[in-house]
Design an enzyme around this catalytic site. Structure first.
Site, PDB file in Angstrom:
ATOM      1  N   SER A   1       0.860  -1.192   0.000  1.00 31.20           N
ATOM      2  CA  SER A   1       0.000   0.000   0.000  1.00 31.20           C
ATOM      3  C   SER A   1       0.891   1.234   0.000  1.00 31.20           C
ATOM      4  O   SER A   1       2.068   1.160   0.359  1.00 31.20           O
ATOM      5  CB  SER A   1      -0.891   0.025   1.250  1.00 31.20           C
ATOM      6  OG  SER A   1      -0.098   0.234   2.402  1.00 31.20           O
ATOM      7  N   ASP A   2       0.341   2.367  -0.389  1.00 31.04           N
ATOM      8  CA  ASP A   2       1.097   3.615  -0.232  1.00 31.04           C
ATOM      9  C   ASP A   2       0.966   4.068   1.235  1.00 31.04           C
ATOM     10  O   ASP A   2       0.194   3.517   2.018  1.00 31.04           O
ATOM     11  CB  ASP A   2       0.609   4.679  -1.222  1.00 31.04           C
ATOM     12  CG  ASP A   2       1.658   5.763  -1.448  1.00 31.04           C
ATOM     13  OD1 ASP A   2       2.611   5.868  -0.647  1.00 31.04           O
ATOM     14  OD2 ASP A   2       1.535   6.530  -2.419  1.00 31.04           O
ATOM     15  N   HIS A   3       1.736   5.081   1.540  1.00 36.57           N
ATOM     16  CA  HIS A   3       1.890   5.566   2.910  1.00 36.57           C
ATOM     17  C   HIS A   3       0.540   5.861   3.584  1.00 36.57           C
ATOM     18  O   HIS A   3      -0.164   6.777   3.164  1.00 36.57           O
ATOM     19  CB  HIS A   3       2.711   6.859   2.822  1.00 36.57           C
ATOM     20  CG  HIS A   3       3.456   7.182   4.065  1.00 36.57           C
ATOM     21  ND1 HIS A   3       2.856   7.740   5.148  1.00 36.57           N
ATOM     22  CD2 HIS A   3       4.758   7.021   4.389  1.00 36.57           C
ATOM     23  CE1 HIS A   3       3.754   7.935   6.093  1.00 36.57           C
ATOM     24  NE2 HIS A   3       4.922   7.492   5.659  1.00 36.57           N
ATOM     25  N   GLY A   4       0.211   5.094   4.586  1.00 33.46           N
ATOM     26  CA  GLY A   4      -1.015   5.371   5.347  1.00 33.46           C
ATOM     27  C   GLY A   4      -2.299   5.112   4.590  1.00 33.46           C
ATOM     28  O   GLY A   4      -3.389   5.503   5.031  1.00 33.46           O
ATOM     29  N   ALA A   5      -2.227   4.448   3.445  1.00 33.06           N
ATOM     30  CA  ALA A   5      -3.395   4.342   2.569  1.00 33.06           C
ATOM     31  C   ALA A   5      -4.510   3.488   3.166  1.00 33.06           C
ATOM     32  O   ALA A   5      -5.684   3.718   2.870  1.00 33.06           O
ATOM     33  CB  ALA A   5      -2.976   3.772   1.217  1.00 33.06           C
TER      34      ALA A   5
END
Ligand code: BGC
Length: 763
Positions: free
Chosen positions: A281-285
């Protein structure tokens, strides 16, 4: 609390067989090895593998190591040296199953040696140079103990308002797909298990470059045909080239966030494309699924993400917290967890880490005494790639190249800007090691140099913008103003210009203006710099603009005022030297735009391969009910594929080997390209194809091939392109990839606008 108890349990089981024990785990057989390992893993150890943790300066190192030793972390990112990562790997080796950690970083356009930003790399149209930049980045990153990069970023961008346009390779599907493949191969080398390779994880899957209005993180709502035809192929090209990872985008895709999008990650990526690798996942997604409004709480967000196919959670909070309960309650089947764990372990296996967890960390005695040592840089290679990335947009009266004997005024807020030179996402690049334009020019001139410098203006006088840009810099403010009044700065530059034979003005954006979360509504050079340019023009001295920017800018007025314009993007550690090479004619510029320059922001999106319409604009006939803006010229300022040279090239004798093509056949398109000028030089011969009448509307032209050719002054070469059915295929309304019989136009040019054309019929 609960977690701590479980950690205690894990430590108590420390006598079980270790993962890499070849007697119990056949390491040569990946699947069997991983299956064997997974049988030994507790639920918590499995969940631990799915957690990717960012190592910030404020991060309590001891706690991290404790968590790693307890099997609660699978990998980290943002720690970028062997001494930093070794203790973490040591901790992993103290864990019950000794599963190695991996260490990740955003190595986007270089690691310690910074190459031009991706848009600049694409401007070279030089696959060999681009590949070299990626290979060196992999060598430098792996020498710093990194195992995987979150790159290449292959989001097609047709909206320069989007700040991350700078991070991608432009607007064109074919060009970006070619580069995607080259970059993956460069990062991964012969195999991601090589000590000097890093695994590539292509991003941002998918369609991030099409966010609405160019506003970062916004929604993407797109027809399936457009998706398949234009936006998806570069990700696919990276995966077909063997990318071990995929980073999932922050945006939603037709109503469903990518992070919870089962269609995207299961049906398309894994089933249709056959991807067998790690989805991160992307950052904090995962947490953002609450904000998107598709999850009512963290528990639901974690459930949606893992079910959709997010293997690893970046900057994890929710997988660690929620998955134990979700698995125990049966809301998430064990098989979903196991699939994710298998991919994480598989990626580590492919990175060679089970065979040697210290493959890239090495021994402490071999650590570089100074990670930033000059000897660790690849300056010559960076300079060579950078000079190939520069695009000459205008050159009247042979203003360029400059005479080395000339007295030159070097002005502008970007003339002495080491940080900006590197562009955004400059990895471990050190500003102090980057060569500014002023330094590059003075080195080129040596003792003979007659440079006068004046700053001339700040980047902008808009304090709100300066504050915003500096808010994004965590360490130190990047945009530092000269406190003197605007007019005083301009006057000083005008004085410098008056003393000189020629003026070189370095203008454009600070690097933070073309970055994540840096969307703009205005594509002009900031007003204060425009005033400077106007004042310089008024001196009557020949004016050369050296543009530094991470997106197309609307520079119609400045192009008219200047005698020469050189687009340099953000050209990296050796940028100043490379630009000087071009300004003084030691290198003849050969770059071509990988993205269209609009005349005004209102024209956006503007791209060369637009679809045919029923009432196309007729040049010279305003007000005739055709598709146009009545208050602006209906053409771009600079078309895709455009770029000048210090020499001239002509094209002639275009020929097709046949006027028909069988479905299984091949056709040869040839053209003679001649260097008609007085200097040796390179140009890019571009092949476009148009499907004249299809079962659905088709683009007016599409790039299908190109060749970069070097020609000595007066030399000519016949260039051949092979065309076959694959070049004619497209996704039809049923999303079938087909070539339809009928007429095709073949266009060859040195940019996308000025082409010569011939036709053939697909039988
Ligand atoms: C970006 C990603 C990047 C990640 C880790 C995110 O904000 O969208 O492209 O890889 O941060 O640095």
């Amino acid at each position: 609390m609960k977690k701590l108890c479980l950690l205690g349990l894990a430590v108590g089981l420390a006598s079980l067989p270790v993962a890499a024990d070849s007697k119990t785990a056949p390491i040569e057989n990946k699947d069997a090895f991983i299956a064997h390992l997974m049988k030994q893993m507790t639920l918590e150890e499995k969940i631990g593998q799915l957690r990717l943790i960012s190592i910030g300066p404020e991060m309590p190192r001891e706690l991290i190591r404790k968590e790693i030793a307890a099997g609660n972390i699978g990998g980290t990112f943002n720690s970028i040296s062997r001494p930093e990562n070794r203790p973490m790997q040591d901790a992993a080796m103290r864990s019950r199953l000794k599963i190695p950690m991996f260490f990740a970083y955003d190595v986007i356009h270089g690691h310690r040696t910074i190459f031009p930003i991706s848009l600049g790399l694409a401007s070279s149209w030089d696959m060999d140079a681009i590949g070299r930049s990626g290979r060196i980045a992999a060598q430098e990153a792996s020498a710093d103990s990194l195992d995987i990069t979150f790159a290449p970023m292959v989001d097609i961008s047709r909206d320069p308002r989007w700040g991350r346009t700078s991070e991608g390779f432009g607007e064109d599907t074919y060009l970006v797909s070619r580069i995607a493949k080259v970059m993956v191969q460069a990062y991964q080398g012969k195999s991601p298990s090589q000590a000097d390779s890093i695994m590539a994880s292509v991003k941002h899957f998918a369609l991030y470059g099409a966010v609405e209005g160019g506003r970062d993180y916004n929604v993407v709502d797109m027809s399936p045909v457009k998706m398949y035809q234009t936006y998806l192929p570069p990700y696919r090209a990276a995966i077909d080239a063997g990318a071990g990872g995929v980073m999932v985008a922050l945006n939603s895709v037709n109503g469903v966030p990518a992070t919870s999008n089962t269609w995207l990650m299961q049906d398309l990526l894994r089933k249709d494309w056959g991807f067998k690798g790690l989805a991160v996942s992307d950052h904090g997604a995962i947490f953002e699924l609450l904000k998107h409004g598709v999850a009512k709480d963290g528990r639901e967000a974690a459930k949606l993400a893992i079910k959709a196919g997010i293997d690893m959670s970046m900057n994890d909070s929710l997988y660690g917290k929620e998955l134990p309960g979700l698995i125990k309650s049966g809301e998430v089947p064990q098989s979903d967890l196991d699939n994710a764990v298998r991919e994480v372990l598989g990626a580590k296996y492919d990175m060679g880490l089970f065979k040697d967890p210290y493959l890239r960390i090495g021994k402490a005695e071999d650590d570089p005494a100074d990670t930033n040592a000059e000897s660790r840089l690849h300056r010559a290679e960076a300079r060579d790639v950078a000079k190939r990335s520069l695009v000459l947009l205008k050159n009247e009266k042979q203003t360029l190249p400059l005479e080395k004997s000339a007295k030159i005024a070097v002005v502008g807020p970007l003339a002495k800007a080491p940080i900006d030179m590197m562009g955004s996402w400059a990895a471990a690049g050190q500003p102090a090691q980057s060569v500014t334009l002023f330094d590059g020019m003075s080195r080129a001139l040596g003792d003979k140099g007659q440079l006068v410098y004046a700053r001339g203006s700040n980047i902008t006088t808009d304090k709100k913008i300066v504050d915003y840009l500096n808010f994004l810099n965590f360490d130190a403010p990047e945009v530092v103003d000269d406190p003197r009044p605007e007019q005083q700065l301009i006057d000083e530059a005008v004085q410098a210009a008056k003393q000189a034979d020629v003026v070189v003005a370095a203008v454009g954006e600070s690097r933070g203006m073309s970055h994540e979360s840096s969307s703009r509504t205005d594509l002009n050079i900031p007003e204060t710099q425009r005033k400077l340019i106007a004042a310089l023009k008024a001196t009557g001295k020949p004016l050369v603009l050296v543009l530094m920017n991470g997106r197309p800018l609307t520079i119609g007025q400045e192009q008219d005022q200047a005698d020469a314009v050189l687009e340099t993007w953000f050209s990296g550690t050796e940028g100043g030297n490379a630009i000087a090479d071009v300004l003084f004619g030691d290198y003849n510029p050969s770059g071509k735009l990988p993205i269209t320059f609009p005349r005004s922001v209102g024209q956006v999106p503007m791209y060369y391969n637009h679809l045919t319409i029923g009432r196309p604009f007729t040049p010279g006939k305003p007000g005739n009910y055709t598709s146009q803006y009545f208050d602006e010229e209906n053409t771009p300022l600079y078309p895709f594929g455009y770029g000048l040279s210090y020499t001239d090239f002509s094209l002639s004798n275009m020929a097709l080997s046949s006027t028909t093509l069988n479905k299984s056949g091949k056709l040869d398109a040839s053209i003679t390209v001649r260097n008609t000028g007085k200097r040796d030089g390179e140009t890019v011969v571009q092949l476009y194809i148009q499907d004249v009448a299809g079962s659905m509307i088709r683009p007016v032209k599409e790039l299908k091939n190109f060749q970069k050719v070097m020609l000595k002054a007066g030399e000519e070469k016949v260039i051949h392109f092979t065309i076959d059915e694959n070049d004619l295929k497209f996704y039809n309304t049923q999303l079938k990839y087909v070539a339809e019989p009928g007429k095709f136009n073949v266009q060859i040019g040195l940019d996308s606008r000025d082409v010569t054309q011939q036709s053939f019929e697909l039988l």
